[in-house]
Design a protein around this motif. Structure first.
Motif, PDB file in Angstrom:
ATOM      1  N   ILE A 467       0.864  -1.185   0.000  1.00  0.00           N
ATOM      2  CA  ILE A 467       0.000   0.000   0.000  1.00  0.00           C
ATOM      3  C   ILE A 467       0.896   1.230   0.000  1.00  0.00           C
ATOM      4  O   ILE A 467       1.772   1.369   0.854  1.00  0.00           O
ATOM      5  CB  ILE A 467      -0.936   0.014   1.222  1.00  0.00           C
ATOM      6  CG1 ILE A 467      -1.886  -1.180   1.176  1.00  0.00           C
ATOM      7  CG2 ILE A 467      -1.728   1.315   1.279  1.00  0.00           C
ATOM      8  CD1 ILE A 467      -2.780  -1.319   2.398  1.00  0.00           C
ATOM      9  N   ILE A 489      -1.445  -1.212  -4.157  1.00  0.00           N
ATOM     10  CA  ILE A 489      -2.611  -0.323  -4.053  1.00  0.00           C
ATOM     11  C   ILE A 489      -2.086   1.097  -3.867  1.00  0.00           C
ATOM     12  O   ILE A 489      -1.450   1.409  -2.860  1.00  0.00           O
ATOM     13  CB  ILE A 489      -3.535  -0.715  -2.887  1.00  0.00           C
ATOM     14  CG1 ILE A 489      -4.134  -2.098  -3.136  1.00  0.00           C
ATOM     15  CG2 ILE A 489      -4.647   0.317  -2.732  1.00  0.00           C
ATOM     16  CD1 ILE A 489      -5.078  -2.565  -2.047  1.00  0.00           C
ATOM     17  N   ALA A 545      -7.607   1.989   3.618  1.00  0.00           N
ATOM     18  CA  ALA A 545      -6.960   1.203   2.567  1.00  0.00           C
ATOM     19  C   ALA A 545      -7.026  -0.289   2.876  1.00  0.00           C
ATOM     20  O   ALA A 545      -7.295  -1.109   1.992  1.00  0.00           O
ATOM     21  CB  ALA A 545      -5.512   1.653   2.407  1.00  0.00           C
ATOM     22  N   VAL A 563       3.551  -1.141   3.871  1.00  0.00           N
ATOM     23  CA  VAL A 563       2.980   0.198   3.684  1.00  0.00           C
ATOM     24  C   VAL A 563       4.118   1.187   3.454  1.00  0.00           C
ATOM     25  O   VAL A 563       5.109   1.189   4.189  1.00  0.00           O
ATOM     26  CB  VAL A 563       2.158   0.627   4.910  1.00  0.00           C
ATOM     27  CG1 VAL A 563       1.572   2.019   4.696  1.00  0.00           C
ATOM     28  CG2 VAL A 563       1.055  -0.385   5.193  1.00  0.00           C
TER      29      VAL A 563
END
Length: 580
Positions: A467, A489, A545, A563
């Motif tokens: 992410i 993402i 998210a 992340v």
């Protein structure tokens, strides 16, 4: 509950060697031998040296493939494939129902080809696309494909024209004349001055499939005033109102951005805030600069990305300078396969994609499943071609006639997506990662270091997803450059801006433009969430998210997630292990 390991201001520890000079010089003369030799030198020779100590195959084969595994059915994923699919919308794919099915099947970019159809027709299709996006809740980007200096044969009657081998046909600039088996009107008055006896001309609809029944090969036998007389080399039937005409290895003295293109961009393009401009017949870096200057005149189009289409030897010759100027490259193998001998096309594809990969710019390949225009299944060669494009490093595949006028647009998208997904499973990411890191050299920039470290961490801990929080999209694209094996993402944080007259949120362009980058899947965040956290514990946007990932099925309990975000002035890579 979750456990977090934080790495602050990460630096890449796996750098190898010293910085190399990039190959930025143009290729040189246009002779095939020189071009091919140059690309061999810049791609194969250099790559071999780099790979001597590592596995040399782009295919991941750590052990012999068990035949039983080939017979196992493929497991469906939330994302059909990491490789993106660009679908051209047209007569067979412009209804809300069909576009919705195309989006569900895996199309992430809708291409509008302005070499045919008027703006009103394309606007109706655009409205249908918006309705389909709303009903499916699938984000889709828009690509405007220019006509450029494309020569066309005009058939006002639209009746099929049969051409017989070993007979003569005259090409004339007089568009008032009717197209027949012996006379073809051409929309270019300078053709007779550009060609000479013995030159090769190809004519076909939607470029050239190589099929002898839908495209024709001509040889110039005589130039008489404005008319060009040619010998027909193969029998063919041309159907429709327009056919593309291509003169092999001859420069056509027309602007890359034609007046018709400028009109379409300033009206239709500006009205619809197109995400990508596909610049047909790009021949020099100046073509890209000129197009960018023109786009900047129209408000939001300043953000439109320009993808240079390489379609002839001239564009190939200036490839390096074009790549530096463009936002991405489209390898238009239809025309290029005519300017180059067929046996040389694969070499250009591999060399060009390699250069795009190392530059971190999307490489898009065209003309992969031509036979699916009329058939439900691709040929074995076409299926292999799609897989090889993925293994070469392509970001996206363009479907042209297959979805525009093909009988099976949805099945074509689905089939290509399945082939891409299978190829991605055996893509040698470790080899690619080492090549990419070595190419960047040292010292790495701060952003390159963070991006490569995020990918390395995700692979080491077998994360299910990466992410990345971003405002411009640049950080997410850098992560995607290193080709992680898991989806990325890209959480795009809108920013509030003003031009003194009104306030607007940015972010929509950046999110949609991720849809052509391999492995990158965007989502727009709530603008009330800041892009930069004040502390590591400020994770409200992260929860959004993660919830999105769980809802879509790509994040499960006990998964690990990497992340990448900014915390204050630092860039941070976090590894999160989910309990529930």
């Amino acid at each position: 509950m979750s456990h977090t390991l934080t790495i602050g201001k990460v630096h890449e520890s796996g750098r190898i060697g010293k910085r190399k000079k990039h190959e930025n010089q143009p290729v040189g003369p246009t002779q095939h031998s020189t071009l091919v030799s140059t690309f061999k030198l810049s791609f194969f020779t250099k790559t071999r040296k780099k790979e001597k100590k590592m596995q040399s195959s782009p295919l991941l084969l750590e052990e012999p493939i068990r035949m039983a595994s080939i017979l196992e059915p493929s497991k469906p994923n939330f994302f059909p494939a990491m490789t993106k699919i660009v679908g051209t919308l047209g007569p067979k794919s412009r209804s809300v129902e069909v576009i919705s099915q195309c989006l569900e099947a895996g199309m992430s970019v809708a291409r509008f080809d302005f070499s045919w159809g008027d703006p009103e027709y394309h606007q109706e299709t655009m409205e249908n696309l918006r309705a389909a996006i709303k009903s499916t809740k699938k984000l889709c980007a828009v690509m405007l494909d220019t006509v450029g200096p494309e020569l066309q044969v005009v058939n006002k009657t639209e009746h099929p024209i049969s051409l017989q081998a070993d007979t003569l046909v005259v090409l004339t600039p007089d568009l008032n004349k009717q197209a027949t088996s012996n006379l073809l009107p051409v929309n270019f008055s300078g053709l007779s001055k550009a060609v000479k006896k013995g030159d090769t001309i190809f004519i076909g609809q939607y470029l050239f499939t190589g099929s002898e029944t839908t495209s024709v090969w001509l040889e110039v036998s005589e130039v008489n005033g404005d008319d060009v007389t040619c010998v027909i080399k193969n029998s063919a039937t041309l159907a429709g109102s327009l056919y593309t005409l291509h003169v092999s290895q001859i420069r056509i003295d027309l602007p890359t951005l034609a007046n018709k293109d400028k009109e379409v961009i300033s009206t239709w393009g500006a009205k619809n805030n197109v995400d990508f401009l596909s610049l047909s017949y790009t021949r020099h870096a100046e073509d890209v600069r000129h197009a960018r200057a023109f786009l900047s005149k129209f408000g939001d189009l300043k953000q439109t990305q320009i993808f240079a289409k390489i379609e002839n030897v001239e564009g190939l010759t200036h490839f390096d300078e074009i790549l530096r100027e463009a936002d991405g490259i489209i390898l238009s193998r239809g025309n290029l396969g005519i300017d180059l001998p067929p046996e040389k096309v694969f070499l250009f594809q591999k060399a060009a994609i390699y250069k795009c990969n190392m530059a971190g710019k999307p490489a898009v390949v065209t003309r992969v499943v031509d036979t699916m225009t009329d058939n439900l299944r691709p040929t074995r060669a076409e299926a292999t071609d799609v897989a090889n494009a993925v293994l070469d490093g392509s970001d996206a595949i363009v479907l042209g006639a297959e979805t525009l006028r093909g009988l099976y647009p949805v099945d074509t998208i689905s089939t290509v997506g399945k082939i891409c997904a299978e190829a991605e499973k055996v893509y040698n990411q470790d080899l690619y990662f080492k090549k990419a890191v070595k190419f960047v050299g040292e010292p790495m920039t701060h952003m390159e270091s963070i991006a490569s470290s995020a990918v390395r961490a995700a692979i080491k801990v077998k994360a299910s997803v990466i992410i990345c929080f971003t405002s411009s999209g640049r950080a997410a694209r850098l992560i995607a450059k290193y080709r992680p094996t898991m989806p990325v993402i890209s959480v795009v944080i809108p920013q509030l801006k003003t031009n003194q007259l009104r306030w607007t949120f940015t972010g929509a362009f950046e999110a949609r433009q991720s849809l052509i980058v391999r492995g990158l899947f965007p989502m727009l965040a709530d603008p009330r969430h800041p892009a930069e956290a004040k502390s590591v514990t400020n994770d409200s946007i992260l929860k959004v998210a993660l919830d999105h990932g769980k809802a879509s099925g790509i994040i499960k309990p006990h998964d690990r997630v990497v992340v990448c975000q900014k915390v204050g002035d630092s860039s941070v890579v976090k590894i999160i292990e989910l309990d529930e």
